[in-house]
Design an enzyme around this catalytic site. Sequence first.
Site, PDB file in Angstrom:
ATOM      1  N   LYS A   1       0.872  -1.373   0.201  1.00  0.00           N
ATOM      2  CA  LYS A   1       0.078   0.269  -0.136  1.00  0.00           C
ATOM      3  C   LYS A   1       0.704   1.443  -0.780  1.00  0.00           C
ATOM      4  O   LYS A   1       2.280   1.069   0.437  1.00  0.00           O
ATOM      5  CB  LYS A   1      -1.539  -0.211   1.049  1.00  0.00           C
ATOM      6  CG  LYS A   1      -0.346   0.042   2.635  1.00  0.00           C
ATOM      7  CD  LYS A   1      -1.403  -0.485   3.774  1.00  0.00           C
ATOM      8  CE  LYS A   1      -0.989  -0.448   4.684  1.00  0.00           C
ATOM      9  NZ  LYS A   1      -0.725   0.591   6.410  1.00  0.00           N
TER      10      LYS A   1
ATOM     11  N   ARG B   1      -9.416   0.869  15.502  1.00  0.00           N
ATOM     12  CA  ARG B   1      -9.239   1.038  14.140  1.00  0.00           C
ATOM     13  C   ARG B   1     -11.112   0.952  13.408  1.00  0.00           C
ATOM     14  O   ARG B   1     -11.723   1.050  13.052  1.00  0.00           O
ATOM     15  CB  ARG B   1      -8.156   0.955  13.174  1.00  0.00           C
ATOM     16  CG  ARG B   1      -7.863   1.738  12.060  1.00  0.00           C
ATOM     17  CD  ARG B   1      -6.235   2.041  11.706  1.00  0.00           C
ATOM     18  NE  ARG B   1      -6.118   0.604  11.270  1.00  0.00           N
ATOM     19  CZ  ARG B   1      -5.198   0.382  11.291  1.00  0.00           C
ATOM     20  NH1 ARG B   1      -3.998   1.151  10.202  1.00  0.00           N
ATOM     21  NH2 ARG B   1      -4.465  -0.626  10.103  1.00  0.00           N
TER      22      ARG B   1
ATOM     23  N   HIS C   1      -5.309  -6.541  13.670  1.00  0.00           N
ATOM     24  CA  HIS C   1      -4.195  -6.462  13.305  1.00  0.00           C
ATOM     25  C   HIS C   1      -3.511  -5.491  14.750  1.00  0.00           C
ATOM     26  O   HIS C   1      -3.955  -5.091  15.835  1.00  0.00           O
ATOM     27  CB  HIS C   1      -4.741  -4.683  12.892  1.00  0.00           C
ATOM     28  CG  HIS C   1      -2.577  -4.173  11.795  1.00  0.00           C
ATOM     29  ND1 HIS C   1      -1.867  -5.078  11.620  1.00  0.00           N
ATOM     30  CD2 HIS C   1      -2.972  -2.531  12.120  1.00  0.00           C
ATOM     31  CE1 HIS C   1      -1.230  -3.666  11.029  1.00  0.00           C
ATOM     32  NE2 HIS C   1      -1.550  -2.164  11.836  1.00  0.00           N
TER      33      HIS C   1
ATOM     34  N   ARG D   1       1.022 -10.372   7.055  1.00  0.00           N
ATOM     35  CA  ARG D   1       1.296  -9.396   6.294  1.00  0.00           C
ATOM     36  C   ARG D   1       2.512  -8.431   6.297  1.00  0.00           C
ATOM     37  O   ARG D   1       2.692  -8.062   7.552  1.00  0.00           O
ATOM     38  CB  ARG D   1      -0.157  -8.114   6.656  1.00  0.00           C
ATOM     39  CG  ARG D   1      -1.363  -9.370   6.639  1.00  0.00           C
ATOM     40  CD  ARG D   1      -3.109  -8.545   6.589  1.00  0.00           C
ATOM     41  NE  ARG D   1      -2.631  -7.609   8.074  1.00  0.00           N
ATOM     42  CZ  ARG D   1      -2.567  -8.202   9.277  1.00  0.00           C
ATOM     43  NH1 ARG D   1      -3.369  -9.656   9.032  1.00  0.00           N
ATOM     44  NH2 ARG D   1      -2.531  -7.307  10.061  1.00  0.00           N
TER      45      ARG D   1
ATOM     46  N   TYR E   1      16.050  31.926   2.911  1.00  0.00           N
ATOM     47  CA  TYR E   1      15.460  32.077   2.951  1.00  0.00           C
ATOM     48  C   TYR E   1      15.333  32.737   4.741  1.00  0.00           C
ATOM     49  O   TYR E   1      16.033  32.521   5.684  1.00  0.00           O
ATOM     50  CB  TYR E   1      14.268  31.773   3.234  1.00  0.00           C
ATOM     51  CG  TYR E   1      13.313  31.695   1.975  1.00  0.00           C
ATOM     52  CD1 TYR E   1      13.310  30.511   1.043  1.00  0.00           C
ATOM     53  CD2 TYR E   1      13.422  32.822   1.361  1.00  0.00           C
ATOM     54  CE1 TYR E   1      12.408  30.612   0.074  1.00  0.00           C
ATOM     55  CE2 TYR E   1      13.127  32.825  -0.599  1.00  0.00           C
ATOM     56  CZ  TYR E   1      12.295  31.585  -0.746  1.00  0.00           C
ATOM     57  OH  TYR E   1      12.723  30.881  -2.287  1.00  0.00           O
TER      58      TYR E   1
ATOM     59  N   CYS F   1      14.316  25.139   1.389  1.00  0.00           N
ATOM     60  CA  CYS F   1      13.499  25.872   0.131  1.00  0.00           C
ATOM     61  C   CYS F   1      12.412  24.786  -0.224  1.00  0.00           C
ATOM     62  O   CYS F   1      12.767  23.134  -0.205  1.00  0.00           O
ATOM     63  CB  CYS F   1      14.258  26.421  -0.900  1.00  0.00           C
ATOM     64  SG  CYS F   1      15.360  27.885  -0.058  1.00  0.00           S
TER      65      CYS F   1
ATOM     66  N   ASP G   1      12.055  23.505  -3.496  1.00  0.00           N
ATOM     67  CA  ASP G   1      13.381  23.042  -4.765  1.00  0.00           C
ATOM     68  C   ASP G   1      14.764  22.804  -4.798  1.00  0.00           C
ATOM     69  O   ASP G   1      15.137  21.898  -5.177  1.00  0.00           O
ATOM     70  CB  ASP G   1      12.718  23.731  -6.159  1.00  0.00           C
ATOM     71  CG  ASP G   1      11.778  24.258  -5.509  1.00  0.00           C
ATOM     72  OD1 ASP G   1      11.371  24.650  -6.097  1.00  0.00           O
ATOM     73  OD2 ASP G   1      10.680  23.475  -5.729  1.00  0.00           O
TER      74      ASP G   1
HETATM   75  C1  LIG Z   1      -3.390  -4.045   8.613  1.00  0.00           C
HETATM   76  C2  LIG Z   1      -2.503  -3.855   8.303  1.00  0.00           C
HETATM   77  N1  LIG Z   1      -1.875  -5.307   8.266  1.00  0.00           N
HETATM   78  C3  LIG Z   1       0.170  -5.850   8.653  1.00  0.00           C
HETATM   79  C4  LIG Z   1       0.683  -3.599   7.563  1.00  0.00           C
HETATM   80  C5  LIG Z   1       1.647  -4.048   7.840  1.00  0.00           C
HETATM   81  O1  LIG Z   1       2.499  -3.769   8.976  1.00  0.00           O
HETATM   82  P1  LIG Z   1       3.998  -3.345   8.804  1.00  0.00           P
HETATM   83  O2  LIG Z   1       4.796  -2.680   7.516  1.00  0.00           O
HETATM   84  O3  LIG Z   1       4.199  -3.136  10.217  1.00  0.00           O
HETATM   85  O4  LIG Z   1       4.981  -4.851   8.263  1.00  0.00           O
HETATM   86  C6  LIG Z   1      -0.509  -2.315   8.030  1.00  0.00           C
HETATM   87  C7  LIG Z   1       0.828  -1.529   8.024  1.00  0.00           C
HETATM   88  N2  LIG Z   1      -0.317  -0.053   8.319  1.00  0.00           N
HETATM   89  C8  LIG Z   1       0.262   0.585   9.050  1.00  0.00           C
HETATM   90  C9  LIG Z   1       1.888   1.048   9.103  1.00  0.00           C
HETATM   91  O5  LIG Z   1       2.172   2.885   9.535  1.00  0.00           O
HETATM   92  N3  LIG Z   1       0.186   2.621   9.419  1.00  0.00           N
HETATM   93  C10 LIG Z   1      -0.295   1.674   8.841  1.00  0.00           C
HETATM   94  O6  LIG Z   1      -1.369   2.410   9.597  1.00  0.00           O
HETATM   95  C11 LIG Z   1      -1.919  -2.283   8.486  1.00  0.00           C
HETATM   96  O7  LIG Z   1      -2.315  -1.528   8.434  1.00  0.00           O
END
Ligand SMILES: Cc1ncc(COP(=O)(O)O)c(CNc2conc2O)c1O
Length: 388
Positions: free
Chosen positions: A39, A136, A166, A219, A265, A311, A313
């Site tokens: 993601k 969440r 999670h 995950r 600046y 700045c 850029d």
């Molecule tokens: C539902 C869920 N599963 C797995 C992962 C992977 O976690 P990791 O990168 O620690 O292995 C995330 C990461 N989510 C997020 C990572 O930072 N902010 C978050 O919401 C997540 O939101």
Amino acid sequence: QTQFYRDTWVEINLDDLKHNVTSIKKHLPQDVHMFAVVKANAYGHGDIQVAKTALENGAHGLAVAFLDEALALRRNGIDAPILVLGATRPENVKLACENKISLTVFYYDWLKEARKFLNVDDLLNLHVKCDTGMGRIGVREVEDLKMIEEYINTQSNFVFEGLFTHFATADELDESYYRKQLKTFLELKNSLEIPPKYIHSANSAATLRFAESHFNSVRVGISMYGLSPSIEIKDRLPFELKQVFSLHSRLSLVKKLSEGEKVSYGATYETSQEEWIGTIPIGYADGWLRKLQGQEILVNNKRAPIIGRICMDQCMVKLSEEIPLGEKVTLIGSQGEGFISMDEVAKRLDTINYEIPCIISNRVPRIYIQNEKPIEVSNKLLVSSDFL
Ligand SMILES: Cc1ncc(COP(=O)(O)O)c(CNc2conc2O)c1O
């Protein structure tokens, strides 16, 4: 071969990515699937390229935050399993069916709404998200889970493909809250008539630390990119992680200033003696935020501080001697014996390492390195966009 026309770029080392993925796979039992979390453009590393390398090296599937990210992967020829971890609008579920994208459900009424948008022969793969303490999204009570299970199993459109949760604190040394969440997840899982195909709870920290959290899938995000889930467990990881992401630029001007001259600046920086000052074509619009004033970068294998205000850029660096124009500088990553870690930059910004590669913006092209050679350039500025 897309080019880029400013001497600032990210290097993504696919050999290091491969090292991390294969190390994670070796750490897991054979029968535990690894979902690569790609993601947010693979935490800023490039979703398509990371997905392909992860899948080539043992990942079973991919996880993204929302439907757009899943569709982008499919449109780039990725046909491995993809799970959308976040919320999806009920009116968009047909798109998920057509593209064989698995969705997350976490409340009953969503199912009744989603059904209205499916034809009789549409099949939608669903993972039910449990909120065991992250606070969440997710089902919190057994009876709510049972209602969802019953509805999914009686509706021909729906396939109960997965159950997951999670962890909020798996990256902390104090394991008590993690254990509480795991216990709650087990209660929810054990309340099911038939367990779904995928049962998963572990993020990187839990994958690396807690075998009992693996179930049959994990995950993994941050550790795949070679970053530790937190500072406090950084020196307790089961194997070496290699930082995949590095950030580089080139000196666009080198000048000698006499004592008492001002830089940038606000004219806030004043030379205290005769100084060599370099200018670098990167600024806060690239995600190299203004708070990074004072951060050291690597020039000619030596650390040199960013001086004066950053700045939009460009920014300036105090050099220890005259350096040739066009010299490569490294803002994140290694150069010679020197190394600027993601954690060091994150510390200066009072944030965590996850955020840094995510905020290096699309203005900065990503160059993919394999076997020490650049094999691809991704410059998001030079791709067309759809007009409505
Ligand atoms: C539902 C869920 N599963 C797995 C992962 C992977 O976690 P990791 O990168 O620690 O292995 C995330 C990461 N989510 C997020 C990572 O930072 N902010 C978050 O919401 C997540 O939101």
